[in-house]
Motif scaffolding. Structure first.
Motif, short mmCIF file in Angstrom:
data_model
loop_
_atom_site.label_atom_id
_atom_site.label_comp_id
_atom_site.label_asym_id
_atom_site.label_seq_id
_atom_site.Cartn_x
_atom_site.Cartn_y
_atom_site.Cartn_z
N CYS A 145 0.82 -1.22 0.00
CA CYS A 145 0.00 0.00 0.00
C CYS A 145 0.86 1.27 0.00
N TRP A 146 0.30 2.33 -0.57
CA TRP A 146 0.89 3.67 -0.55
C TRP A 146 0.52 4.32 0.77
N ASP A 147 1.14 5.46 1.08
CA ASP A 147 0.82 6.18 2.31
C ASP A 147 -0.59 6.77 2.23
N ASP A 148 -1.33 6.71 3.34
CA ASP A 148 -2.68 7.27 3.39
C ASP A 148 -2.66 8.76 3.05
N GLU A 149 -1.67 9.47 3.56
CA GLU A 149 -1.58 10.92 3.33
C GLU A 149 -1.38 11.23 1.84
N MET A 184 -2.28 9.21 -0.66
CA MET A 184 -3.51 8.84 -1.36
C MET A 184 -4.55 9.95 -1.21
N ALA A 185 -4.66 10.53 -0.03
CA ALA A 185 -5.60 11.64 0.19
C ALA A 185 -5.20 12.85 -0.65
N ALA A 186 -3.90 13.13 -0.73
CA ALA A 186 -3.44 14.25 -1.54
C ALA A 186 -3.77 14.03 -3.02
N LEU A 187 -3.61 12.80 -3.49
CA LEU A 187 -3.98 12.47 -4.87
C LEU A 187 -5.46 12.75 -5.10
N ILE A 188 -6.30 12.28 -4.20
CA ILE A 188 -7.75 12.49 -4.33
C ILE A 188 -8.07 13.98 -4.39
N ASP A 189 -7.43 14.75 -3.55
CA ASP A 189 -7.68 16.19 -3.55
C ASP A 189 -7.21 16.85 -4.84
N ALA A 202 -11.58 -5.55 8.26
CA ALA A 202 -11.54 -4.48 9.25
C ALA A 202 -10.37 -3.53 9.01
N LYS A 203 -9.19 -4.07 8.70
CA LYS A 203 -8.02 -3.22 8.47
C LYS A 203 -8.19 -2.37 7.21
N GLU A 204 -8.74 -2.98 6.16
CA GLU A 204 -8.93 -2.23 4.93
C GLU A 204 -9.98 -1.13 5.12
N MET A 205 -11.04 -1.44 5.84
CA MET A 205 -12.08 -0.43 6.09
C MET A 205 -11.53 0.72 6.94
N ALA A 206 -10.66 0.40 7.89
CA ALA A 206 -10.05 1.44 8.72
C ALA A 206 -9.15 2.34 7.88
N MET A 207 -8.45 1.74 6.92
CA MET A 207 -7.59 2.53 6.04
C MET A 207 -8.43 3.50 5.21
N ILE A 208 -9.55 3.02 4.69
CA ILE A 208 -10.44 3.89 3.90
C ILE A 208 -10.93 5.05 4.76
N GLU A 209 -11.36 4.77 5.97
CA GLU A 209 -11.86 5.83 6.85
C GLU A 209 -10.77 6.85 7.15
N HIS A 210 -9.54 6.38 7.35
CA HIS A 210 -8.45 7.32 7.62
C HIS A 210 -8.18 8.20 6.41
N ILE A 211 -8.15 7.60 5.22
CA ILE A 211 -7.93 8.39 4.01
C ILE A 211 -9.03 9.43 3.84
N TYR A 237 6.23 0.04 1.53
CA TYR A 237 7.39 0.21 0.68
C TYR A 237 7.14 1.11 -0.53
N LEU A 238 5.91 1.58 -0.70
CA LEU A 238 5.59 2.45 -1.82
C LEU A 238 5.80 3.92 -1.48
N SER A 239 6.26 4.22 -0.26
CA SER A 239 6.34 5.60 0.22
C SER A 239 7.15 6.52 -0.69
N ALA A 240 8.12 5.97 -1.40
CA ALA A 240 8.98 6.81 -2.24
C ALA A 240 8.26 7.36 -3.47
N ILE A 241 7.12 6.80 -3.83
CA ILE A 241 6.41 7.27 -5.02
C ILE A 241 5.83 8.66 -4.75
N PRO A 242 6.17 9.67 -5.56
CA PRO A 242 5.67 11.03 -5.32
C PRO A 242 4.25 11.21 -5.85
N VAL A 243 3.51 12.04 -5.15
CA VAL A 243 2.12 12.33 -5.54
C VAL A 243 2.07 12.92 -6.95
N ASP A 244 3.00 13.81 -7.27
CA ASP A 244 2.97 14.48 -8.58
C ASP A 244 2.96 13.50 -9.74
N ASP A 245 3.74 12.42 -9.62
CA ASP A 245 3.83 11.47 -10.73
C ASP A 245 2.54 10.67 -10.89
#
Length: 357
Positions: free
Chosen positions: A208-212, A214-219, A236-245, A338-346
């Motif tokens: 998975c990518w960082d929640d922050e 993913m939220a920035a991408l959506i915005d 439960a874990k996946e649903m919690a991730m969605i709620e956090h995003i 491990y996907l944290s290095a992927i930049p939002v811009d790209d």
């Protein structure tokens, strides 16, 4: 081993694959190639019960034999009864051809017990013994697997039959009522026009990518005429991730139907979307199979084997931005992303390349 004569024309065919949801979808090129070569044959598949939605609406498949992994929880006697019923059903089908795409002893034994005239499997190094050779009378070398996509690996099993395998598509099918049910759910969420599907989750957090981010991408994808629909499994874990995003988003056009769709309804949702954005997961393979434009984010998994199959997609690999560990060294239970290095811009640029086309 004797080669299969060109005149061999099976009337009944069984394909065996006992793996996860995405793996099952990537067997469809084999099924599609068999249907093209043997248009009058009956084609059945043996698979795990929980993966059957991936193939249940495929028009080329006559019947699905299902193994329920819950049988072992029923006690030895009940499990034996189910196993014998399965074997008897396969024997009664009198298959002319069995193609075993799996590497389990169980799949090999079922291949042998089927009594099929031709029984094709792979010559895995770890299965180099007399019993594996007894179960299959045609073994295809697996030495090139590391260089091949999973689709290409599966299609190698057709080589003893001389079946052309160039440009054979992956395909996902669903019933029309699945779309009608999904459409109603979308309307309840205020989605009555173009939308993008984003599935940020995976059963394994390390994919998975960082929640922050993913939220920035959506915005960044905020525009009045485009809804963003989030999906996830009802875990439960996946649903919690969605709620956090969602809690981090400021885009008023975002909504969620996470955990509310069957796999075939999810296919219908993806099929009608302008774009799919997700990580290495079964829904990503579904998007590729449905030819929905796809932006797929990858980390330390075997990209050569699991990238989306087809042309209408863009892969963004974390390894292009920093070092990644070897896929086989990953602790799949880790919480590290491990996907944290992927930049939002790209990711935004990749999405815009499809949305603005």
């Amino acid at each position: 081993m004797a080669t299969i004569p060109a005149s061999f024309t099976p009337r009944t065919i069984l394909v065996i694959k006992l793996r996860h949801h995405g793996d099952m979808l990537l067997t469809t090129p084999v099924i599609n190639a068999l249907r093209q070569r043997y248009p009058d044959a009956s084609i059945d598949v043996l698979l795990y019960q929980e993966t059957s939605p991936m193939l249940q609406a495929h028009p080329a498949i006559r019947h699905l034999h299902r193994i329920d992994r819950k049988w072992k929880k029923l006690g030895a006697w009940q499990q034996l009864k189910h196993e014998l019923a399965l074997v008897n059903a396969i024997r009664r089908s009198r298959y002319d051809l069995v193609i075993n795409l799996a590497d389990q002893w169980r799949s090999a034994l079922i291949t042998l017990i089927s009594g099929a005239q031709e029984r094709i499997g792979f010559a895995y190094n770890k299965r180099d013994n007399a019993f594996w050779r007894l179960c299959h009378n045609q073994l295809v070398a697996a030495t090139s697997f590391n260089q091949l996509h999973t689709v290409e690996q599966n299609l190698l099993a057709l080589s003893p039959l001389g079946i052309p395998t160039n440009h054979v598509p992956v395909s996902m099918h669903y019933a029309h009522q699945e779309w009608l049910a999904t459409e109603q759910l979308l309307l309840q969420r205020g989605v009555n026009g173009p939308y993008v599907v984003i599935q940020p989750t995976s059963r394994w957090v390390f994919k998975c990518w960082d929640d922050e981010k993913m939220a920035a991408l959506i915005d960044r994808l905020n525009q009045p005429d485009l809804k963003i629909v989030l999906t996830a499994a009802p875990d439960a874990k996946e649903m919690a991730m969605i709620e956090h995003i969602l809690s981090l988003c400021r885009n008023p056009q975002v909504t969620t139907i996470a955990g509310q769709l069957s796999l075939t309804q999810l296919a219908a949702l993806i099929d009608h979307a302008r774009l799919f954005i997700g990580v290495d997961s079964a829904p990503m393979h579904m998007a590729a199979a449905l030819q929905t434009p796809c932006v797929a984010l990858f980390g330390p998994t075997k990209l050569q084997h699991w990238r989306p199959w087809g042309e209408n997609n863009r892969v963004i690999w974390a390894g292009d931005y920093g070092p990644l560990p070897a896929p086989d060294s990953i602790d799949t239970q880790t919480e590290r992303r491990y996907l944290s290095a992927i930049p939002v811009d790209d990711v935004v640029a990749a999405a815009r390349s499809y949305l603005d086309a």
